[in-house]
Design a protein around this motif. Structure first.
Motif, PDB file in Angstrom:
ATOM      1  N   ALA A 278       0.829  -1.196   0.000  1.00 54.68           N
ATOM      2  CA  ALA A 278       0.000   0.000   0.000  1.00 54.68           C
ATOM      3  C   ALA A 278       0.867   1.251   0.000  1.00 54.68           C
ATOM      4  O   ALA A 278       1.964   1.282   0.556  1.00 54.68           O
ATOM      5  CB  ALA A 278      -0.909  -0.005   1.220  1.00 54.68           C
ATOM      6  N   ASP A 279       0.367   2.312  -0.628  1.00 50.11           N
ATOM      7  CA  ASP A 279       1.035   3.599  -0.629  1.00 50.11           C
ATOM      8  C   ASP A 279       0.608   4.351   0.625  1.00 50.11           C
ATOM      9  O   ASP A 279      -0.556   4.763   0.755  1.00 50.11           O
ATOM     10  CB  ASP A 279       0.632   4.388  -1.875  1.00 50.11           C
ATOM     11  CG  ASP A 279       1.290   5.754  -1.937  1.00 50.11           C
ATOM     12  OD1 ASP A 279       2.010   6.125  -0.987  1.00 50.11           O
ATOM     13  OD2 ASP A 279       1.075   6.468  -2.938  1.00 50.11           O
TER      14      ASP A 279
ATOM     15  N   THR B 261      -8.035   2.460  -5.252  1.00 49.00           N
ATOM     16  CA  THR B 261      -7.574   2.140  -3.903  1.00 49.00           C
ATOM     17  C   THR B 261      -6.618   3.231  -3.430  1.00 49.00           C
ATOM     18  O   THR B 261      -6.034   3.937  -4.251  1.00 49.00           O
ATOM     19  CB  THR B 261      -6.849   0.777  -3.879  1.00 49.00           C
ATOM     20  OG1 THR B 261      -5.768   0.794  -4.819  1.00 49.00           O
ATOM     21  CG2 THR B 261      -7.803  -0.350  -4.221  1.00 49.00           C
ATOM     22  N   PRO B 262      -6.469   3.367  -2.104  1.00 47.04           N
ATOM     23  CA  PRO B 262      -7.115   2.604  -1.031  1.00 47.04           C
ATOM     24  C   PRO B 262      -8.585   2.966  -0.882  1.00 47.04           C
ATOM     25  O   PRO B 262      -8.986   4.105  -1.140  1.00 47.04           O
ATOM     26  CB  PRO B 262      -6.309   2.983   0.215  1.00 47.04           C
ATOM     27  CG  PRO B 262      -5.738   4.334  -0.107  1.00 47.04           C
ATOM     28  CD  PRO B 262      -5.462   4.337  -1.577  1.00 47.04           C
TER      29      PRO B 262
ATOM     30  N   ASP C  11      -2.695  -6.155   1.519  1.00 47.57           N
ATOM     31  CA  ASP C  11      -3.511  -5.767   0.372  1.00 47.57           C
ATOM     32  C   ASP C  11      -4.947  -5.497   0.800  1.00 47.57           C
ATOM     33  O   ASP C  11      -5.610  -4.601   0.266  1.00 47.57           O
ATOM     34  CB  ASP C  11      -3.498  -6.873  -0.687  1.00 47.57           C
ATOM     35  CG  ASP C  11      -2.122  -7.074  -1.297  1.00 47.57           C
ATOM     36  OD1 ASP C  11      -1.600  -6.115  -1.894  1.00 47.57           O
ATOM     37  OD2 ASP C  11      -1.578  -8.187  -1.171  1.00 47.57           O
TER      38      ASP C  11
ATOM     39  N   ALA D 267      -6.467  -1.974   0.284  1.00 47.51           N
ATOM     40  CA  ALA D 267      -5.314  -1.075   0.309  1.00 47.51           C
ATOM     41  C   ALA D 267      -4.647  -0.908  -1.045  1.00 47.51           C
ATOM     42  O   ALA D 267      -4.102   0.162  -1.338  1.00 47.51           O
ATOM     43  CB  ALA D 267      -4.286  -1.586   1.324  1.00 47.51           C
ATOM     44  N   THR D 268      -4.655  -1.939  -1.874  1.00 47.46           N
ATOM     45  CA  THR D 268      -3.914  -1.928  -3.131  1.00 47.46           C
ATOM     46  C   THR D 268      -4.790  -2.431  -4.266  1.00 47.46           C
ATOM     47  O   THR D 268      -5.799  -3.112  -4.032  1.00 47.46           O
ATOM     48  CB  THR D 268      -2.673  -2.835  -3.041  1.00 47.46           C
ATOM     49  OG1 THR D 268      -3.112  -4.211  -3.009  1.00 47.46           O
ATOM     50  CG2 THR D 268      -1.847  -2.542  -1.796  1.00 47.46           C
TER      51      THR D 268
ATOM     52  N   ARG E  43      -4.223  -4.878  -6.018  1.00 42.54           N
ATOM     53  CA  ARG E  43      -4.226  -6.345  -5.912  1.00 42.54           C
ATOM     54  C   ARG E  43      -5.392  -6.859  -5.075  1.00 42.54           C
ATOM     55  O   ARG E  43      -5.810  -8.016  -5.214  1.00 42.54           O
ATOM     56  CB  ARG E  43      -2.908  -6.820  -5.277  1.00 42.54           C
ATOM     57  CG  ARG E  43      -1.723  -6.815  -6.219  1.00 42.54           C
ATOM     58  CD  ARG E  43      -0.394  -6.869  -5.445  1.00 42.54           C
ATOM     59  NE  ARG E  43      -0.412  -7.794  -4.333  1.00 42.54           N
ATOM     60  CZ  ARG E  43      -0.025  -9.056  -4.387  1.00 42.54           C
ATOM     61  NH1 ARG E  43       0.398  -9.555  -5.544  1.00 42.54           N
ATOM     62  NH2 ARG E  43      -0.038  -9.811  -3.312  1.00 42.54           N
ATOM     63  N   SER E  44      -5.938  -6.013  -4.205  1.00 36.69           N
ATOM     64  CA  SER E  44      -6.999  -6.445  -3.302  1.00 36.69           C
ATOM     65  C   SER E  44      -8.255  -6.884  -4.049  1.00 36.69           C
ATOM     66  O   SER E  44      -9.082  -7.621  -3.493  1.00 36.69           O
ATOM     67  CB  SER E  44      -7.358  -5.332  -2.316  1.00 36.69           C
ATOM     68  OG  SER E  44      -7.887  -4.199  -2.998  1.00 36.69           O
TER      69      SER E  44
END
Length: 258
Positions: free
Chosen positions: A2-3, A98-99, A127, A166-167, A169-170
C-alpha cells in the motif's frame, strides 16, 4: 504494498435485498438507510463519520430511487448497486480505486476514531484488511447483545462492517468473497474450502482466525489481515428491531465510545 501517502476513498454499501425490509417498513421509510436516529438518517450518520475521519471522496452503492437521491443531496457519489456486496465493491474499486474503506449504511454507531484507528493499524504490506472485535469487547460494551460469532482458537469474533482495500491487488479477494457470502454465518463451511488440513485444524480447535484469513489471502494471491477493534460497539449494526432499539438507547444515553 500500500502507498502510505495515498488518501483513501470510501464506499457505503446501501443496496436493497429482494422483498420488503421489515425495519424500513416499521419506520415508514423505503429503505433501512433512511431510518432516522437522533434526528439524522443512518446514511447521513455514516457519511458524517467517514468525513470526520478525513475521507473526502465517498461513494454510495445504491439502486436508483430514494437512497441514491439522498446520496446525491449529500454530495456523495452514487455507484449503482450490483447483485451482492462483493460485486458492488468491485464496481466501487473500478470507479474510486484504492485505497478504499468499505462500510455499510446500517453501521449506525460508526465513529470517526474507529475508522482512523483501523486504517492506521493496517500493516503496510497488507492488500486487504478486515476489522473484527472479540466477543469479550462486544459484551462489555453492550451486555446481552445477540451477534453472530466466528469461533476460532484465538477466540470468538464478530465483524465490524469495516474493510480496507489497500492496493489494486486487493480486487483478487472479491471472487473469494463472493464464493463464501452464502456461508458467512457457517464458518466451518468456509474453512472447508481451504483444504482438508485447515478443516482438521479448525475442527480440532487449533485454527486461529488470523491464520484462516491469511490463508484465504494466499488462496487469492494477496496479503489479507485481521485488525482487532478495541471498540466493542464497532460490531453493532442494525440488522433487527432489537438492534435498532439497542442503538437508540446507546445514542440517547450518550454511551458511545470515542
Amino acid at each position: 504494498m500500500a502507498d502510505p501517502t495515498a488518501s483513501p476513498s470510501a464506499l457505503i454499501l446501501a443496496g436493497s435485498r429482494p422483498g420488503i425490509d421489515p425495519l424500513a417498513a416499521d419506520a415508514g421509510v423505503p429503505h433501512k438507510a433512511l431510518i432516522t436516529l437522533d434526528g439524522s438518517t443512518l446514511l447521513v450518520r455514516v457519511a458524517a463519520s467517514l468525513r470526520g475521519a478525513g475521507i473526502a471522496t465517498i461513494g454510495v452503492s445504491a439502486s436508483t430511487g430514494p437512497v441514491s437521491d439522498a446520496a446525491t443531496a449529500l454530495d456523495l457519489r452514487v455507484i449503482p448497486a450490483a447483485a451482492g456486496p462483493s460485486l458492488s465493491v468491485g464496481a466501487a474499486l473500478a470507479a474510486l480505486g484504492t485505497p478504499l474503506v468499505v462500510t455499510t449504511a446500517d453501521h449506525a454507531l460508526l465513529q470517526p476514531a474507529w475508522v482512523r484507528d483501523f486504517i492506521a493499524a493496517v500493516p503496510p504490506a497488507a492488500d486487504v484488511a478486515v476489522l473484527l472485535a472479540r466477543r469479550e469487547s462486544i459484551e462489555a460494551a453492550l451486555p446481552g447483545s445477540k451477534r453472530t460469532y466466528l469461533r476460532f482458537a484465538d477466540g470468538a469474533w464478530s465483524g465490524c462492517n469495516l474493510f480496507y482495500f489497500a492496493t489494486p491487488r486487493s480486487a483478487a479477494a472479491l471472487a473469494l468473497w463472493q464464493s463464501v457470502e452464502a456461508d458467512r454465518k457457517r464458518p466451518w463451511r468456509i474453512v472447508r474450502r481451504f483444504g482438508i488440513g485447515m478443516l482438521v485444524r479448525y475442527l480440532l480447535g487449533r485454527l486461529t482466525l488470523r491464520d484462516a484469513v491469511a490463508h484465504l489471502g494466499r488462496l487469492a494471491g494477496i496479503e489479507a489481515v485481521v485488525v482487532e477493534s478495541p471498540y466493542g460497539l464497532a460490531a453493532v449494526d442494525v440488522d433487527s428491531s432489537a438492534d435498532l432499539a439497542a442503538v437508540r438507547g446507546i445514542v440517547e444515553q450518550g454511551r458511545l465510545q470515542p
